[in-house]
Design a protein around this motif. Structure first.
Motif, mmCIF file in Angstrom:
data_model
loop_
_atom_site.group_PDB
_atom_site.id
_atom_site.type_symbol
_atom_site.label_atom_id
_atom_site.label_comp_id
_atom_site.label_asym_id
_atom_site.label_seq_id
_atom_site.Cartn_x
_atom_site.Cartn_y
_atom_site.Cartn_z
ATOM 1 N N GLU A 64 -35.799 59.702 37.275
ATOM 2 C CA GLU A 64 -36.448 59.623 35.969
ATOM 3 C C GLU A 64 -37.342 58.385 35.921
ATOM 4 O O GLU A 64 -36.863 57.248 35.983
ATOM 5 N N ILE A 65 -38.677 58.592 35.851
ATOM 6 C CA ILE A 65 -39.622 57.482 35.994
ATOM 7 C C ILE A 65 -40.488 57.265 34.760
ATOM 8 O O ILE A 65 -41.486 56.542 34.831
ATOM 9 N N SER A 66 -40.137 57.856 33.628
ATOM 10 C CA SER A 66 -40.983 57.691 32.447
ATOM 11 C C SER A 66 -41.107 56.224 32.047
ATOM 12 O O SER A 66 -42.105 55.819 31.433
ATOM 13 N N TYR B 148 -47.478 49.828 32.526
ATOM 14 C CA TYR B 148 -47.209 48.538 33.141
ATOM 15 C C TYR B 148 -46.505 47.614 32.136
ATOM 16 O O TYR B 148 -46.432 47.910 30.939
ATOM 17 N N GLY B 149 -46.029 46.489 32.630
ATOM 18 C CA GLY B 149 -45.330 45.541 31.775
ATOM 19 C C GLY B 149 -46.181 45.013 30.640
ATOM 20 O O GLY B 149 -45.668 44.643 29.578
ATOM 21 N N ASN B 150 -47.512 44.985 30.837
ATOM 22 C CA ASN B 150 -48.413 44.491 29.790
ATOM 23 C C ASN B 150 -48.805 45.571 28.794
ATOM 24 O O ASN B 150 -49.642 45.349 27.914
ATOM 25 N N TRP C 40 -51.033 54.186 36.648
ATOM 26 C CA TRP C 40 -51.603 55.316 37.401
ATOM 27 C C TRP C 40 -50.620 56.471 37.489
ATOM 28 O O TRP C 40 -51.024 57.642 37.633
ATOM 29 N N ARG C 41 -49.327 56.179 37.391
ATOM 30 C CA ARG C 41 -48.317 57.237 37.498
ATOM 31 C C ARG C 41 -48.419 58.234 36.334
ATOM 32 O O ARG C 41 -48.030 59.400 36.488
ATOM 33 N N THR C 42 -48.918 57.780 35.199
ATOM 34 C CA THR C 42 -49.088 58.681 34.065
ATOM 35 C C THR C 42 -50.000 59.842 34.426
ATOM 36 O O THR C 42 -49.803 60.970 33.968
#
Length: 374
Positions: free
Chosen positions: A151-153, A158-160, A165-167
């Protein structure tokens, strides 16, 4: 001295492997994030840093590790090949079918080593099962299965707060967008087979509807000789991770990887019990005689390289391929076939699971075969 440059400041899974060889040195690293570059170079004693990939290619490195986002892999690989560098590429090999054709043509044109860094193939249990298949322990193997449940949602941004890019290149696509961890080890067990068609089915959008990716995708790969490989990719369902589940079925027995909750790698062979009604699994570790010798002899330092020592042996094979000028085990043609599972599955799932023919990736393919038809 073999000099290595790494593209991608967060892609350091191979670093320990390279550092284990006295005649190999990681001399350069490239990343757009200048602060990250400084931290990585100082921490790992990498002398040269670059923000521009092409600038790193102009240095005296011999090979490049491409560990950038997946949509960058082919453009950077082509640039590296044109600069005369060998390539170890993270997965997947590319993000479109046209990219795969360009990549093959450039590898053949410039005659440099290209290897896909599919480290799941190098996990010791996968290598052990592969050796057992080679020695006929499972008889004629005809079904294999791999799953990547992760699960990578949470890393879709990014943290900011900016969109990752994964989206787009992972969760923004349908089908088995990230298949090589699952299909790679299975296809190595089917040593003389290739994938001839791909059919993919999705569950739709239930757990996290804001993404285009289905909650779960099931992809069936029809192999030559009426054999079958199935993979499940699920990066959205709320559940514990299980990124390396496999099973194998042959005429003389079966193998299954752990499902979790104390489970272990296990096999059953037809001579173990009188009949299957009362059959019991045995631990794979009882058959460690089949583990390849280099895994048995691995040092503590080599095992620390990651994935049970797999990351070290992957690097070792890449280095040996360069030194001998021989194609690595996971060469450009396997890289493209395994990657094409993702690209064809996207076509299939959007056409109600229609079977899509897989090209026969091989050397000097005629141009008339470099297209996909429905």
């Amino acid at each position: 001295m073999l000099k290595i440059g790494i593209a991608g400041g967060r892609g350091l899974s191979t670093l320990m492997g390279f550092n284990a060889f006295p005649d190999v040195e990681v001399t350069a690293i490239c990343d757009l994030n200048e602060q990250l570059l400084k931290i990585v170079s100082e921490t790992h004693h990498i002398p040269h840093t670059y923000r521009i990939f092409e600038d790193m290619l102009e240095s005296d490195i011999d090979a490049v590790v491409i560990a950038t986002p997946m949509q960058c892999h082919v453009p950077q690989a082509i640039a590296a090949l044109e600069a005369g560098k060998h390539i170890l590429s993270e997965v997947t090999a590319g993000v479109t079918m046209d990219e795969l054709w360009w990549l093959i043509e450039c590898v053949e044109k410039y005659n440099k080593i290209y290897m896909l860094a599919e480290n799941y193939c190098y996990m010791p249990q996968n290598q052990q099962v592969r050796n057992m298949v080679r020695q006929g322990v499972f008889g004629d193997v005809y079904y294999g299965e791999g799953e990547y449940l992760h699960e990578i949602s949470g890393i879709a941004a990014y943290g900011n707060g900016k969109t990752s890019w994964r989206t787009y290149w992972q969760l923004g696509k349908r089908g088995a967008f990230y298949p090589t961890h699952s299909i790679g080890p299975v296809m190595q067990w089917f040593a003389d087979e290739r994938i001839i068609s791909v059919s993919s089915f999705g569950t739709g959008h239930h757990a996290n509807p804001k993404f285009r990716q289905d909650d779960t995708s099931i992809t069936l790969c029809q192999l030559t000789n009426n054999k079958l490989a199935q993979i499940r990719i699920d990066c959205l369902s709320p559940r514990p991770h299980n990124m390396a589940y496999y099973q194998l079925q042959g005429t003389k027995g079966a193998y299954e990887a752990p499902r979790g909750f104390g489970d272990d790698h296990k096999i059953w062979l037809s001579h173990m019990d009188e009949n299957t009604d009362h059959a019991k699994w045995r631990g794979l570790s009882e058959f460690n005689d089949y583990l390849p010798d280099r895994y048995k002899k691995a040092s503590e330092e080599q095992n620390k390289a990651g994935h049970g020592g797999g990351d070290f042996f992957l690097v070792e094979d890449f280095i040996n391929a360069i030194k001998t000028n021989m194609p690595p085990d996971i060469d450009i043609y396997k890289a493209c076939e395994w990657t094409a599972v993702a690209l064809l599955s996207e076509l299939s799932v959007t056409n109600n699971g229609r079977a899509i023919d897989m090209p026969n990736f091989r050397k000097n393919m005629p141009r008339r075969e470099k297209f996909i038809k429905l």
